[in-house]
Design a protein around this motif. Structure first.
Motif, PDB file in Angstrom:
ATOM      1  N   ALA A  88       0.809  -1.220   0.000  1.00  0.00           N
ATOM      2  CA  ALA A  88       0.000   0.000   0.000  1.00  0.00           C
ATOM      3  C   ALA A  88       0.838   1.262   0.000  1.00  0.00           C
ATOM      4  CB  ALA A  88      -0.931   0.003   1.211  1.00  0.00           C
ATOM      5  N   THR A  89       2.140   1.133   0.337  1.00  0.00           N
ATOM      6  CA  THR A  89       3.005   2.319   0.392  1.00  0.00           C
ATOM      7  C   THR A  89       3.802   2.538  -0.880  1.00  0.00           C
ATOM      8  OG1 THR A  89       4.826   1.039   1.344  1.00  0.00           O
ATOM      9  CG2 THR A  89       3.258   2.037   2.882  1.00  0.00           C
ATOM     10  N   VAL A  90       3.654   1.666  -1.860  1.00  0.00           N
ATOM     11  CA  VAL A  90       4.509   1.721  -3.045  1.00  0.00           C
ATOM     12  C   VAL A  90       3.849   2.551  -4.136  1.00  0.00           C
ATOM     13  CG1 VAL A  90       5.601   0.382  -4.873  1.00  0.00           C
ATOM     14  CG2 VAL A  90       5.582  -0.496  -2.531  1.00  0.00           C
ATOM     15  N   PRO A  91       4.486   3.626  -4.605  1.00  0.00           N
ATOM     16  CA  PRO A  91       3.955   4.369  -5.752  1.00  0.00           C
ATOM     17  C   PRO A  91       4.290   3.639  -7.039  1.00  0.00           C
ATOM     18  CG  PRO A  91       5.969   5.404  -4.951  1.00  0.00           C
ATOM     19  CD  PRO A  91       5.686   4.245  -4.042  1.00  0.00           C
ATOM     20  N   PRO A  92       3.631   3.908  -8.186  1.00  0.00           N
ATOM     21  CA  PRO A  92       2.538   4.884  -8.277  1.00  0.00           C
ATOM     22  C   PRO A  92       1.247   4.330  -7.682  1.00  0.00           C
ATOM     23  CG  PRO A  92       2.877   3.829 -10.388  1.00  0.00           C
ATOM     24  CD  PRO A  92       3.967   3.331  -9.494  1.00  0.00           C
ATOM     25  N   TYR A  93       0.492   5.198  -7.043  1.00  0.00           N
ATOM     26  CA  TYR A  93      -0.714   4.778  -6.360  1.00  0.00           C
ATOM     27  C   TYR A  93      -1.899   4.713  -7.323  1.00  0.00           C
ATOM     28  CZ  TYR A  93       2.164   6.062  -2.382  1.00  0.00           C
ATOM     29  OH  TYR A  93       3.190   6.170  -1.482  1.00  0.00           O
ATOM     30  N   HIS A  94      -2.909   4.003  -6.898  1.00  0.00           N
ATOM     31  CA  HIS A  94      -4.191   3.937  -7.613  1.00  0.00           C
ATOM     32  C   HIS A  94      -4.089   3.267  -8.986  1.00  0.00           C
ATOM     33  CE1 HIS A  94      -5.157   6.754  -4.459  1.00  0.00           C
ATOM     34  NE2 HIS A  94      -4.368   7.676  -4.981  1.00  0.00           N
ATOM     35  N   VAL A  95      -3.019   2.511  -9.242  1.00  0.00           N
ATOM     36  CA  VAL A  95      -2.902   1.842 -10.535  1.00  0.00           C
ATOM     37  C   VAL A  95      -2.801   0.334 -10.382  1.00  0.00           C
ATOM     38  CG1 VAL A  95      -1.832   3.839 -11.630  1.00  0.00           C
ATOM     39  CG2 VAL A  95      -0.389   2.108 -10.560  1.00  0.00           C
ATOM     40  N   GLY A  96      -2.551  -0.169  -9.185  1.00  0.00           N
ATOM     41  CA  GLY A  96      -2.447  -1.608  -8.968  1.00  0.00           C
ATOM     42  C   GLY A  96      -3.782  -2.204  -8.563  1.00  0.00           C
ATOM     43  N   ASN A  97      -3.723  -3.455  -8.147  1.00  0.00           N
ATOM     44  CA  ASN A  97      -4.946  -4.161  -7.753  1.00  0.00           C
ATOM     45  C   ASN A  97      -5.292  -3.982  -6.288  1.00  0.00           C
ATOM     46  OD1 ASN A  97      -5.474  -5.309 -10.337  1.00  0.00           O
ATOM     47  ND2 ASN A  97      -3.831  -6.785  -9.985  1.00  0.00           N
ATOM     48  N   ASN A  98      -4.330  -3.526  -5.487  1.00  0.00           N
ATOM     49  CA  ASN A  98      -4.626  -3.283  -4.079  1.00  0.00           C
ATOM     50  C   ASN A  98      -5.542  -2.063  -3.971  1.00  0.00           C
ATOM     51  OD1 ASN A  98      -4.677  -2.930  -1.318  1.00  0.00           O
ATOM     52  ND2 ASN A  98      -2.464  -3.052  -1.042  1.00  0.00           N
ATOM     53  N   PRO A  99      -6.732  -2.213  -3.382  1.00  0.00           N
ATOM     54  CA  PRO A  99      -7.638  -1.064  -3.281  1.00  0.00           C
ATOM     55  C   PRO A  99      -7.201  -0.042  -2.250  1.00  0.00           C
ATOM     56  CG  PRO A  99      -8.562  -2.942  -2.114  1.00  0.00           C
ATOM     57  CD  PRO A  99      -7.318  -3.445  -2.797  1.00  0.00           C
ATOM     58  N   VAL A 100      -6.141  -0.352  -1.488  1.00  0.00           N
ATOM     59  CA  VAL A 100      -5.702   0.532  -0.411  1.00  0.00           C
ATOM     60  C   VAL A 100      -4.411   1.237  -0.801  1.00  0.00           C
ATOM     61  CG1 VAL A 100      -4.898   0.612   1.981  1.00  0.00           C
ATOM     62  CG2 VAL A 100      -6.777  -0.908   1.355  1.00  0.00           C
ATOM     63  N   SER A 101      -4.328   2.525  -0.532  1.00  0.00           N
ATOM     64  CA  SER A 101      -3.064   3.262  -0.626  1.00  0.00           C
ATOM     65  C   SER A 101      -2.845   3.928   0.716  1.00  0.00           C
ATOM     66  CB  SER A 101      -3.103   4.303  -1.752  1.00  0.00           C
ATOM     67  OG  SER A 101      -4.157   5.221  -1.560  1.00  0.00           O
ATOM     68  N   LEU A 141       6.171  11.115  -4.104  1.00  0.00           N
ATOM     69  CA  LEU A 141       7.411  11.224  -4.871  1.00  0.00           C
ATOM     70  C   LEU A 141       8.525  10.345  -4.315  1.00  0.00           C
ATOM     71  CD1 LEU A 141       7.498  15.071  -5.579  1.00  0.00           C
ATOM     72  CD2 LEU A 141       6.720  13.223  -7.083  1.00  0.00           C
ATOM     73  N   GLY A 142       8.257   9.642  -3.215  1.00  0.00           N
ATOM     74  CA  GLY A 142       9.244   8.730  -2.669  1.00  0.00           C
ATOM     75  C   GLY A 142       9.496   8.980  -1.191  1.00  0.00           C
ATOM     76  N   HIS A 163      16.278   9.937  -1.500  1.00  0.00           N
ATOM     77  CA  HIS A 163      17.045   9.298  -2.560  1.00  0.00           C
ATOM     78  C   HIS A 163      17.110  10.167  -3.816  1.00  0.00           C
ATOM     79  CE1 HIS A 163      17.001   5.806  -0.017  1.00  0.00           C
ATOM     80  NE2 HIS A 163      15.680   5.749  -0.046  1.00  0.00           N
ATOM     81  N   ARG A 164      17.048  11.466  -3.638  1.00  0.00           N
ATOM     82  CA  ARG A 164      17.167  12.377  -4.773  1.00  0.00           C
ATOM     83  C   ARG A 164      18.297  13.353  -4.514  1.00  0.00           C
ATOM     84  NH1 ARG A 164      11.257  14.721  -6.009  1.00  0.00           N
ATOM     85  NH2 ARG A 164      12.547  16.158  -7.213  1.00  0.00           N
ATOM     86  N   GLN A 165      19.021  13.673  -5.554  1.00  0.00           N
ATOM     87  CA  GLN A 165      20.157  14.580  -5.425  1.00  0.00           C
ATOM     88  C   GLN A 165      19.688  16.029  -5.499  1.00  0.00           C
ATOM     89  OE1 GLN A 165      23.227  13.508  -4.686  1.00  0.00           O
ATOM     90  NE2 GLN A 165      22.300  11.475  -4.607  1.00  0.00           N
ATOM     91  N   ASP A 166      18.798  16.388  -4.584  1.00  0.00           N
ATOM     92  CA  ASP A 166      18.308  17.760  -4.515  1.00  0.00           C
ATOM     93  C   ASP A 166      19.160  18.517  -3.508  1.00  0.00           C
ATOM     94  OD1 ASP A 166      16.820  20.153  -4.068  1.00  0.00           O
ATOM     95  OD2 ASP A 166      15.047  19.141  -4.865  1.00  0.00           O
ATOM     96  N   PRO A 167      19.795  19.619  -3.921  1.00  0.00           N
ATOM     97  CA  PRO A 167      20.730  20.301  -3.019  1.00  0.00           C
ATOM     98  C   PRO A 167      20.051  21.103  -1.919  1.00  0.00           C
ATOM     99  CG  PRO A 167      20.514  21.535  -5.060  1.00  0.00           C
ATOM    100  CD  PRO A 167      19.695  20.281  -5.236  1.00  0.00           C
ATOM    101  N   HIS A 168      18.743  21.264  -1.964  1.00  0.00           N
ATOM    102  CA  HIS A 168      18.083  22.180  -1.046  1.00  0.00           C
ATOM    103  C   HIS A 168      17.326  21.447   0.052  1.00  0.00           C
ATOM    104  CE1 HIS A 168      18.037  24.941  -4.805  1.00  0.00           C
ATOM    105  NE2 HIS A 168      19.115  25.173  -4.079  1.00  0.00           N
ATOM    106  N   LEU A 169      17.333  22.063   1.212  1.00  0.00           N
ATOM    107  CA  LEU A 169      16.534  21.604   2.342  1.00  0.00           C
ATOM    108  C   LEU A 169      15.279  22.462   2.388  1.00  0.00           C
ATOM    109  CD1 LEU A 169      16.140  20.008   4.984  1.00  0.00           C
ATOM    110  CD2 LEU A 169      17.520  21.764   6.126  1.00  0.00           C
ATOM    111  N   PHE A 170      14.123  21.847   2.203  1.00  0.00           N
ATOM    112  CA  PHE A 170      12.877  22.605   2.144  1.00  0.00           C
ATOM    113  C   PHE A 170      12.438  23.029   3.545  1.00  0.00           C
ATOM    114  CE2 PHE A 170      12.482  19.900  -1.707  1.00  0.00           C
ATOM    115  CZ  PHE A 170      12.469  20.932  -2.647  1.00  0.00           C
ATOM    116  N   VAL A 171      12.068  24.290   3.661  1.00  0.00           N
ATOM    117  CA  VAL A 171      11.538  24.841   4.902  1.00  0.00           C
ATOM    118  C   VAL A 171      10.039  25.047   4.726  1.00  0.00           C
ATOM    119  CG1 VAL A 171      11.600  26.755   6.537  1.00  0.00           C
ATOM    120  CG2 VAL A 171      13.707  26.008   5.401  1.00  0.00           C
TER     121      VAL A 171
END
Length: 213
Positions: A88-101, A141-142, A163-171
């Motif tokens: 249920a935690t794996v994206p992309p959501y709403h495209v598999g057979n598990n009705p739960v996200s 997004l992960g 797990h993304r090489q984003d240089p910024h820390l979001f505030v």
């Protein structure tokens, strides 16, 4: 000791509307009576009423099995997941057979915040300075590392994709806080750094959603 029925408990009230210490002691209730004592007596009485039914239940085939549990008292075994259900935690959501996200705590909390700025210092050094505990959670997004905290009544959140090489820390700032500049100065002052640590300040009018793009 015989458990009183709820009707018997009610009938034992004094003219003042309560119960005497001796009466409560006869029911096994300590003095002063703890919160919820009437409900506990009622639960014990109902359980005692069902006990004869459980004892009289017929055995299963062969006579060696335990008596069948009365409705509502047995353990219901839930089957395992269907073979074609994705986690249920794996994206992309709403495209598999598990009705739960599954929704993470951060996904829920983020709806109360908006991104106001990005910082250049890494999350580890900021968390060390503020003595914060960083939590690993996820969003669509992960996986993301998040810390939520409060400074003098102003509510902040810091986030970084794991797990993304984003240089910024979001505030992030709680949406109830309208003075972004004052809040940002408060955070920077607590961190012991100046505006040189700010990579960008979000245009709130141009991006009302406050989500990273």
């Amino acid at each position: 000791m015989t458990m009183p029925s709820p009707d018997e408990v009610e009938a034992a009230r004094t003219l003042a509307g309560g119960w005497t210490r001796d009466q409560l002691a006869a029911w096994g209730v300590p003095w002063p009576p703890p919160k919820g004592w009437r409900q506990r007596l009622a639960d014990q009485w109902h359980a005692a009423q069902q006990e004869p039914h459980r004892n009289a239940a017929p055995s299963g085939p062969g006579g060696g099995e335990k008596p069948a549990a009365a409705p509502g008292t047995g353990v219901v075994r839930v089957p395992g997941p269907e073979a074609d259900w994705q986690p249920a935690t794996v994206p992309p959501y709403h495209v598999g057979n598990n009705p739960v996200s599954q929704v993470s705590p951060w996904q829920y909390a983020a709806s109360f915040y908006r991104i106001v700025a990005g910082l250049t210092p890494p999350l580890e050094t900021v968390a060390a300075r503020l003595r914060l505990e960083v939590e690993r959670t996820w969003e669509e997004l992960g996986e993301v590392d998040v810390a939520l905290f409060r400074i003098q009544g102003t509510e902040f959140a810091l986030s970084r994709f794991a797990h993304r090489q984003d240089p910024h820390l979001f505030v992030w700032l709680n949406r109830s806080q309208r003075d972004i500049e004052t809040a940002l100065d408060l955070l920077l002052g607590t961190l012991g750094v100046g505006r040189e640590a700010v990579a960008f300040i979000e245009d709130q009018e141009g991006d009302p959603s406050g989500t990273p793009g």
